[in-house]
Design a protein around this motif. Structure first.
Motif, PDB file in Angstrom:
ATOM      1  N   ARG A 121       1.552  -0.792   0.351  1.00  0.00           N
ATOM      2  CA  ARG A 121      -0.073  -0.105  -0.148  1.00  0.00           C
ATOM      3  C   ARG A 121       1.096   1.485   0.382  1.00  0.00           C
ATOM      4  NH1 ARG A 121      -2.454  -4.149  -0.382  1.00  0.00           N
ATOM      5  NH2 ARG A 121      -4.415  -5.176   0.388  1.00  0.00           N
ATOM      6  N   VAL A 122       0.218   2.331  -0.844  1.00  0.00           N
ATOM      7  CA  VAL A 122       1.016   3.563  -0.217  1.00  0.00           C
ATOM      8  C   VAL A 122      -0.262   4.827  -0.444  1.00  0.00           C
ATOM      9  CG1 VAL A 122       2.861   2.723  -2.265  1.00  0.00           C
ATOM     10  CG2 VAL A 122       0.366   4.304  -3.010  1.00  0.00           C
ATOM     11  N   LEU A 123       0.689   5.213  -0.352  1.00  0.00           N
ATOM     12  CA  LEU A 123      -0.286   6.616   0.150  1.00  0.00           C
ATOM     13  C   LEU A 123      -0.759   8.293  -2.125  1.00  0.00           C
ATOM     14  CD1 LEU A 123      -1.248   8.901   2.775  1.00  0.00           C
ATOM     15  CD2 LEU A 123       0.647  11.175   1.284  1.00  0.00           C
ATOM     16  N   ARG A 142       5.868  13.268   3.707  1.00  0.00           N
ATOM     17  CA  ARG A 142       6.971  12.805   4.350  1.00  0.00           C
ATOM     18  C   ARG A 142       6.983  12.257   5.353  1.00  0.00           C
ATOM     19  NH1 ARG A 142      11.191  16.917   2.462  1.00  0.00           N
ATOM     20  NH2 ARG A 142       9.517  18.122   3.731  1.00  0.00           N
ATOM     21  N   THR A 143       5.786  13.097   6.437  1.00  0.00           N
ATOM     22  CA  THR A 143       6.266  12.520   8.250  1.00  0.00           C
ATOM     23  C   THR A 143       5.496  12.273   8.843  1.00  0.00           C
ATOM     24  OG1 THR A 143       6.501  15.213   8.822  1.00  0.00           O
ATOM     25  CG2 THR A 143       9.332  13.407   7.859  1.00  0.00           C
ATOM     26  N   GLU A 256      -6.548  14.443 -10.940  1.00  0.00           N
ATOM     27  CA  GLU A 256      -4.658  14.683 -10.780  1.00  0.00           C
ATOM     28  C   GLU A 256      -4.961  14.016  -9.640  1.00  0.00           C
ATOM     29  OE1 GLU A 256      -3.925  18.862 -11.678  1.00  0.00           O
ATOM     30  OE2 GLU A 256      -5.577  19.175 -13.639  1.00  0.00           O
ATOM     31  N   PHE A 257      -3.907  13.112  -9.135  1.00  0.00           N
ATOM     32  CA  PHE A 257      -3.222  12.415  -8.334  1.00  0.00           C
ATOM     33  C   PHE A 257      -1.982  11.559  -8.449  1.00  0.00           C
ATOM     34  CE2 PHE A 257      -4.076   8.822 -11.009  1.00  0.00           C
ATOM     35  CZ  PHE A 257      -3.498   8.231 -10.056  1.00  0.00           C
ATOM     36  N   GLY A 258      -1.437  11.362  -7.325  1.00  0.00           N
ATOM     37  CA  GLY A 258       0.158  11.533  -7.056  1.00  0.00           C
ATOM     38  C   GLY A 258       0.024   9.933  -5.489  1.00  0.00           C
ATOM     39  N   VAL A 259       1.409   9.512  -6.155  1.00  0.00           N
ATOM     40  CA  VAL A 259       1.058   8.453  -5.319  1.00  0.00           C
ATOM     41  C   VAL A 259       2.990   8.403  -4.167  1.00  0.00           C
ATOM     42  CG1 VAL A 259       0.555   6.705  -5.725  1.00  0.00           C
ATOM     43  CG2 VAL A 259       2.383   7.215  -6.513  1.00  0.00           C
ATOM     44  N   ALA A 260       2.901   8.279  -3.471  1.00  0.00           N
ATOM     45  CA  ALA A 260       4.014   8.554  -2.113  1.00  0.00           C
ATOM     46  C   ALA A 260       4.390   7.921  -1.367  1.00  0.00           C
ATOM     47  CB  ALA A 260       4.217   9.969  -1.739  1.00  0.00           C
ATOM     48  N   LEU A 261       5.059   6.695  -1.221  1.00  0.00           N
ATOM     49  CA  LEU A 261       5.475   6.545   0.285  1.00  0.00           C
ATOM     50  C   LEU A 261       4.921   6.586   1.078  1.00  0.00           C
ATOM     51  CD1 LEU A 261       9.912   5.641   0.472  1.00  0.00           C
ATOM     52  CD2 LEU A 261       7.783   4.437  -1.291  1.00  0.00           C
ATOM     53  N   VAL A 262       4.384   5.668   1.488  1.00  0.00           N
ATOM     54  CA  VAL A 262       3.840   5.942   3.418  1.00  0.00           C
ATOM     55  C   VAL A 262       4.705   6.630   4.609  1.00  0.00           C
ATOM     56  CG1 VAL A 262       2.648   5.144   5.522  1.00  0.00           C
ATOM     57  CG2 VAL A 262       2.446   3.454   3.427  1.00  0.00           C
ATOM     58  N   PRO A 263       4.243   7.988   4.557  1.00  0.00           N
ATOM     59  CA  PRO A 263       5.237   8.897   5.838  1.00  0.00           C
ATOM     60  C   PRO A 263       5.370   7.874   7.051  1.00  0.00           C
ATOM     61  CG  PRO A 263       3.301   9.680   5.433  1.00  0.00           C
ATOM     62  CD  PRO A 263       3.090   8.345   4.553  1.00  0.00           C
ATOM     63  N   ARG A 336       5.970   2.830 -10.363  1.00  0.00           N
ATOM     64  CA  ARG A 336       7.394   2.476  -9.807  1.00  0.00           C
ATOM     65  C   ARG A 336       7.607   3.207  -8.167  1.00  0.00           C
ATOM     66  NH1 ARG A 336      12.637   5.473  -8.932  1.00  0.00           N
ATOM     67  NH2 ARG A 336      14.516   4.169 -10.012  1.00  0.00           N
ATOM     68  N   VAL A 337       6.546   3.605  -8.073  1.00  0.00           N
ATOM     69  CA  VAL A 337       6.783   4.361  -6.416  1.00  0.00           C
ATOM     70  C   VAL A 337       5.931   2.573  -5.366  1.00  0.00           C
ATOM     71  CG1 VAL A 337       5.187   5.218  -4.885  1.00  0.00           C
ATOM     72  CG2 VAL A 337       6.458   6.240  -6.573  1.00  0.00           C
ATOM     73  N   PHE A 338       5.281   1.910  -6.164  1.00  0.00           N
ATOM     74  CA  PHE A 338       4.800   0.837  -4.963  1.00  0.00           C
ATOM     75  C   PHE A 338       5.933  -0.191  -4.786  1.00  0.00           C
ATOM     76  CE2 PHE A 338       0.535   2.333  -6.067  1.00  0.00           C
ATOM     77  CZ  PHE A 338      -0.172   1.484  -4.968  1.00  0.00           C
ATOM     78  N   VAL A 339       6.575  -0.558  -6.681  1.00  0.00           N
ATOM     79  CA  VAL A 339       8.229  -1.301  -6.154  1.00  0.00           C
ATOM     80  C   VAL A 339       9.473  -1.371  -5.425  1.00  0.00           C
ATOM     81  CG1 VAL A 339       9.688  -2.122  -7.286  1.00  0.00           C
ATOM     82  CG2 VAL A 339       7.402  -2.127  -8.473  1.00  0.00           C
ATOM     83  N   ILE A 340       9.320   0.210  -5.400  1.00  0.00           N
ATOM     84  CA  ILE A 340      10.480   1.100  -4.348  1.00  0.00           C
ATOM     85  C   ILE A 340       9.748   1.045  -2.503  1.00  0.00           C
ATOM     86  CG2 ILE A 340      11.175   3.062  -3.076  1.00  0.00           C
ATOM     87  CD1 ILE A 340      11.531   4.268  -5.981  1.00  0.00           C
ATOM     88  N   GLN A 341       7.808   1.619  -2.287  1.00  0.00           N
ATOM     89  CA  GLN A 341       7.798   0.682  -1.112  1.00  0.00           C
ATOM     90  C   GLN A 341       8.142  -0.602  -1.096  1.00  0.00           C
ATOM     91  OE1 GLN A 341       5.724   3.304   1.208  1.00  0.00           O
ATOM     92  NE2 GLN A 341       7.015   1.817   2.227  1.00  0.00           N
ATOM     93  N   LEU A 342       7.821  -1.788  -1.452  1.00  0.00           N
ATOM     94  CA  LEU A 342       7.747  -2.642  -1.405  1.00  0.00           C
ATOM     95  C   LEU A 342       9.297  -3.352  -0.833  1.00  0.00           C
ATOM     96  CD1 LEU A 342       6.493  -5.416  -4.066  1.00  0.00           C
ATOM     97  CD2 LEU A 342       5.556  -5.251  -1.916  1.00  0.00           C
ATOM     98  N   GLY A 343      10.302  -2.436  -1.136  1.00  0.00           N
ATOM     99  CA  GLY A 343      11.659  -2.919  -0.240  1.00  0.00           C
ATOM    100  C   GLY A 343      11.683  -2.453   1.312  1.00  0.00           C
ATOM    101  N   THR A 344      10.640  -1.893   1.660  1.00  0.00           N
ATOM    102  CA  THR A 344      10.873  -1.671   3.310  1.00  0.00           C
ATOM    103  C   THR A 344       9.416  -1.915   3.218  1.00  0.00           C
ATOM    104  OG1 THR A 344      10.208   0.860   2.576  1.00  0.00           O
ATOM    105  CG2 THR A 344      12.435   0.347   2.792  1.00  0.00           C
ATOM    106  N   ALA A 345       8.432  -2.930   3.191  1.00  0.00           N
ATOM    107  CA  ALA A 345       7.167  -3.010   3.638  1.00  0.00           C
ATOM    108  C   ALA A 345       7.680  -4.067   3.681  1.00  0.00           C
ATOM    109  CB  ALA A 345       6.550  -3.548   2.112  1.00  0.00           C
ATOM    110  N   VAL A 346       6.539  -4.781   5.218  1.00  0.00           N
ATOM    111  CA  VAL A 346       6.531  -5.723   6.314  1.00  0.00           C
ATOM    112  C   VAL A 346       5.759  -6.686   6.152  1.00  0.00           C
ATOM    113  CG1 VAL A 346       7.439  -5.757   8.878  1.00  0.00           C
ATOM    114  CG2 VAL A 346       7.446  -3.477   8.131  1.00  0.00           C
ATOM    115  N   PRO A 347       5.946  -7.548   5.810  1.00  0.00           N
ATOM    116  CA  PRO A 347       4.649  -8.580   6.124  1.00  0.00           C
ATOM    117  C   PRO A 347       4.327  -9.150   7.634  1.00  0.00           C
ATOM    118  CG  PRO A 347       6.990  -9.942   5.418  1.00  0.00           C
ATOM    119  CD  PRO A 347       7.202  -8.653   6.006  1.00  0.00           C
ATOM    120  N   PRO A 348       3.457  -9.490   7.632  1.00  0.00           N
ATOM    121  CA  PRO A 348       3.496 -10.209   8.437  1.00  0.00           C
ATOM    122  C   PRO A 348       3.818 -11.402   9.799  1.00  0.00           C
ATOM    123  CG  PRO A 348       0.685 -10.968   7.494  1.00  0.00           C
ATOM    124  CD  PRO A 348       2.460  -9.934   6.954  1.00  0.00           C
TER     125      PRO A 348
END
Length: 395
Positions: A121-123, A142-143, A256-263, A336-348
């Motif tokens: 999931r992303v923002l 970002r925070t 008009e929208f954007g996506v970003a990493l979860v703060p 691409r933002v989703f793929v980058i987010q996966l790098g710091t995503a945490v599974p249960p």
């Protein structure tokens, strides 16, 4: 639906593969596998997420399990604990450095599956509402502090506009929206050895206090309602999934929208965590064609094939490390933002009793956001429940 793919010779392996993707997405890849392996025919069955788990359990019980099967990552610990999955630790040594989420395939140090694709999931944020609120539409929060500030300023616009979308009424989704703030702040659910609960930690309490602070500037609804509100321009920010990248262009191409990493907690503290749910390829102890099954699994996870599947599906990303540098993702920045987010995503945590643990977590979050209990009391009660669950499982 049973699909017989390929028209090779009658002799050779007839490989059964159960999976969850529509035929139009997966069939082209299976066809290429059969061309490269003329002695193998693949019989593919499409499962549904509504009853797939029960069908797999029934097949294992009756001895009619497939040779290769796609499992949701939270199912793997239970099947592994039951002793029905093949231990493939030695067969995947060469893959370990190239793929993410091996912890989701591992129990007691043994590997029982191969990571295939993953979802996170992303923002999502509405650029037009950012402009109306006096915010820079090219600078998402970002925070934690920036997130609450953006949500507050957008919420102040009024007239059926909400700052943030907070999930309500779907308990199984709650932890996926709260835990990113906890994980990113250093919190967790279980100890590293999975033997004890650490759910009432200060980091988790702080994260739940922050999450609840979003309530006053939020539309509290089910996920599909939040997604619709976002499409209608009524929602400034929400944490949501890749399916929106498939539906927004067709439903509201003018949005008009954007996506970003979860703060994360602060610029100098924490990390951009999110929820990760992976889909894993497994073979069973009693599968008839394990060698061919693992060969098909390697074919499916290979870079070209897994990216091809993800391009078609839009809802998942490759479990392959470095996928964000592939030309496709470099030319599709939102994905691409989703793929980058996966790098710091945490599974249960890969615990066999995860379903019960998840229920305790969701209850705590629900009680806190509806002010039935304070964050401290809600997490303390959940901590006691989870400790009993893991103690019972160990016993």
């Amino acid at each position: 639906m049973l699909v017989n793919l390929g028209c090779g010779q009658e002799k050779g392996a007839r490989l059964t593969f159960w999976q969850f993707w529509p035929s139009e997405i997966i069939t082209p890849i299976i066809t290429e596998f059969e061309k490269a392996n003329p002695g193998v025919k693949v019989e593919m069955q499409q499962l549904t997420w509504q009853n797939g788990f029960e069908k797999i359990v029934a097949a294992v019980s009756s001895g009619t399990q497939p040779d290769l099967c796609e499992l949701g990552s939270t199912w793997v610990p239970r099947f592994a604990a039951d002793g029905v999955l093949s231990d493939i630790t030695s067969e995947v040594k060469d893959l370990r450095e190239s793929y993410l989420f091996w912890d989701s395939c591992t129990l007691d140090g043994k590997i029982y599956g191969i990571p295939w694709v993953a979802g996170t999931r992303v923002l999502f944020y509405n650029k037009r509402l950012f402009e109306r609120a006096g915010l820079d539409p090219e600078i998402p929060p970002r925070t934690w502090e920036e997130l609450i500030d953006c949500a507050d300023r957008i919420h102040a616009l009024g007239k059926d506009v909400y700052g943030f979308g907070m999930n309500a009424g779907e308990r199984y989704i709650l932890y996926k929206k709260f835990m990113p703030f906890a994980w990113g702040s250093g919190g967790d659910i279980l100890s590293d050895d999975l033997a004890h609960s650490v759910f009432s930690s200060k980091e988790n309490v702080d994260a739940l206090h922050f999450y609840c602070s979003l309530r006053d500037v939020s539309l509290m609804e089910k996920q599909d309602v939040l997604d619709m509100a976002f499409k209608q321009g009524k929602l400034g920010l929400q944490i949501s999934g890749g399916w929106n990248l498939r539906t927004i262009p067709s439903d509201v191409p003018e949005l008009e929208f954007g996506v970003a990493l979860v703060p994360k907690r602060a610029l100098d503290r924490g990390f951009h965590a999110s929820f990760a749910g992976s889909e894993v390829l497994v073979t069973f102890v009693k599968s008839k064609h394990k060698r061919e099954a693992l060969k098909l699994a390697r074919f499916l996870i290979s870079k070209g094939n897994v990216i091809s599947l993800c391009r078609s599906a839009k809802s998942v990303q490759p479990a392959l490390k470095g996928a964000e540098n592939d030309p496709y993702y470099e030319s599709h920045p939102l994905e691409r933002v989703f793929v980058i987010q996966l790098g710091t995503a945490v599974p249960p945590p890969p615990h066999p009793s995860w379903v019960e643990i998840e229920e305790a977590i969701n209850t705590a979050i629900e009680e806190a956001i509806y002010e039935i209990r304070s964050p401290e009391d809600a997490l303390a009660e959940a901590d006691r429940k989870i400790e009993r669950i893991v103690s019972r499982a160990d016993g």
